[in-house]
Enzyme design. Sequence first.
Site, PDB file in Angstrom:
ATOM      1  N   LYS A 239       0.656  -1.432  -0.262  1.00 60.57           N
ATOM      2  CA  LYS A 239       0.536   0.177   0.558  1.00 60.57           C
ATOM      3  C   LYS A 239       1.171   1.099   0.009  1.00 60.57           C
ATOM      4  CE  LYS A 239      -3.652  -2.179   2.005  1.00 60.57           C
ATOM      5  NZ  LYS A 239      -4.617  -2.660   3.277  1.00 60.57           N
TER       6      LYS A 239
ATOM      7  N   PHE B 293     -15.686   3.853   7.443  1.00 59.78           N
ATOM      8  CA  PHE B 293     -14.486   3.750   7.178  1.00 59.78           C
ATOM      9  C   PHE B 293     -14.394   3.863   5.634  1.00 59.78           C
ATOM     10  CE2 PHE B 293     -15.122  -0.885   6.991  1.00 59.78           C
ATOM     11  CZ  PHE B 293     -14.192  -1.033   6.352  1.00 59.78           C
TER      12      PHE B 293
ATOM     13  N   THR C 117      -5.430  -7.702  10.599  1.00 57.41           N
ATOM     14  CA  THR C 117      -5.619  -7.322   9.890  1.00 57.41           C
ATOM     15  C   THR C 117      -5.691  -5.865  10.316  1.00 57.41           C
ATOM     16  OG1 THR C 117      -7.600  -8.023   8.293  1.00 57.41           O
ATOM     17  CG2 THR C 117      -7.540  -5.950   8.372  1.00 57.41           C
TER      18      THR C 117
ATOM     19  N   ARG D  22       1.993  -7.039   8.598  1.00 55.61           N
ATOM     20  CA  ARG D  22       1.603  -5.903   8.907  1.00 55.61           C
ATOM     21  C   ARG D  22       1.461  -5.260  11.104  1.00 55.61           C
ATOM     22  NH1 ARG D  22      -4.312  -8.589   7.432  1.00 55.61           N
ATOM     23  NH2 ARG D  22      -3.841  -7.802   5.178  1.00 55.61           N
TER      24      ARG D  22
ATOM     25  N   ASN E 245      -2.713  -0.537   6.898  1.00 52.99           N
ATOM     26  CA  ASN E 245      -2.239  -1.272   7.547  1.00 52.99           C
ATOM     27  C   ASN E 245      -1.176  -2.342   6.885  1.00 52.99           C
ATOM     28  OD1 ASN E 245      -3.878  -2.613   5.437  1.00 52.99           O
ATOM     29  ND2 ASN E 245      -4.942  -3.727   6.890  1.00 52.99           N
TER      30      ASN E 245
ATOM     31  N   HIS F  73      -1.989  -5.765   0.981  1.00 53.27           N
ATOM     32  CA  HIS F  73      -3.276  -6.366   1.258  1.00 53.27           C
ATOM     33  C   HIS F  73      -3.561  -7.580   1.138  1.00 53.27           C
ATOM     34  CE1 HIS F  73      -7.680  -7.262  -0.171  1.00 53.27           C
ATOM     35  NE2 HIS F  73      -6.438  -8.175  -1.078  1.00 53.27           N
TER      36      HIS F  73
END
Length: 225
Positions: free
Chosen positions: A32, A78, A112, A126, A136, A139
């Site tokens: 990410k 969210f 997660t 993570r 986090n 993925h």
Amino acid sequence: MEKRVGYDLEAKMQMLMPEPQIFVEKTLALIKPDVVEKEEEIEDLILRSGFMIVKKRKLQLSPEHCSIFYADQYGKMFFPNLAAYMSSGPSVAMVLARHQAISYWKELLGPTNSIKARMTHPHSLRAIYGTDDLRNGLHGSLSISSAEREIRFMFPEVISEPIPAGQRARDYLNLHVNPTLLAGLTALCKEKPADPMTWLADWLIKHNPNKPRLQHHITEEEHQE
């Protein structure tokens, strides 16, 4: 005596040959935006954990892309924060492959929520690279069906082929793999090289029945030259 040698050879080959098992299951991995600068470090951990990186690309997701990719999260409170986070910078998408890739990648990722991961799975990715429940770091696909969908989304050019299983897998191995491997192991036992693994690898490359063969027909003029 010859019969005894034959028994010994067969026993050795049975020890060397593992139970038939299909190697590749594929999953999607996504680095990410906030941890893209750790890309090389994360890739090294992935490779050392037994995965192959089959495909890789760096891309910039838009909020619209996020609404498609995270369709199951769309509409939740969210989601606007998730879309803003995922579109805040480039991400790195990878197709990872290994035996039971989906479950092994989920195990390597950890929970997660990165805060929880640091308490319960401190060595997970993570826990190391994530910040909280939203940010986090990485993925991973949750199931075979979600992996197929996510890989098609990130890599539309990839053709997903069905993975042989059960009797189909055994038939494939018996027809295409075991005969060549058996011949190679027989040659290995006769040759007794100092480095048997390297010798066998070279032998299998040389005698690969699926290796493309270029046929060059020599004409009479070429022969005279």
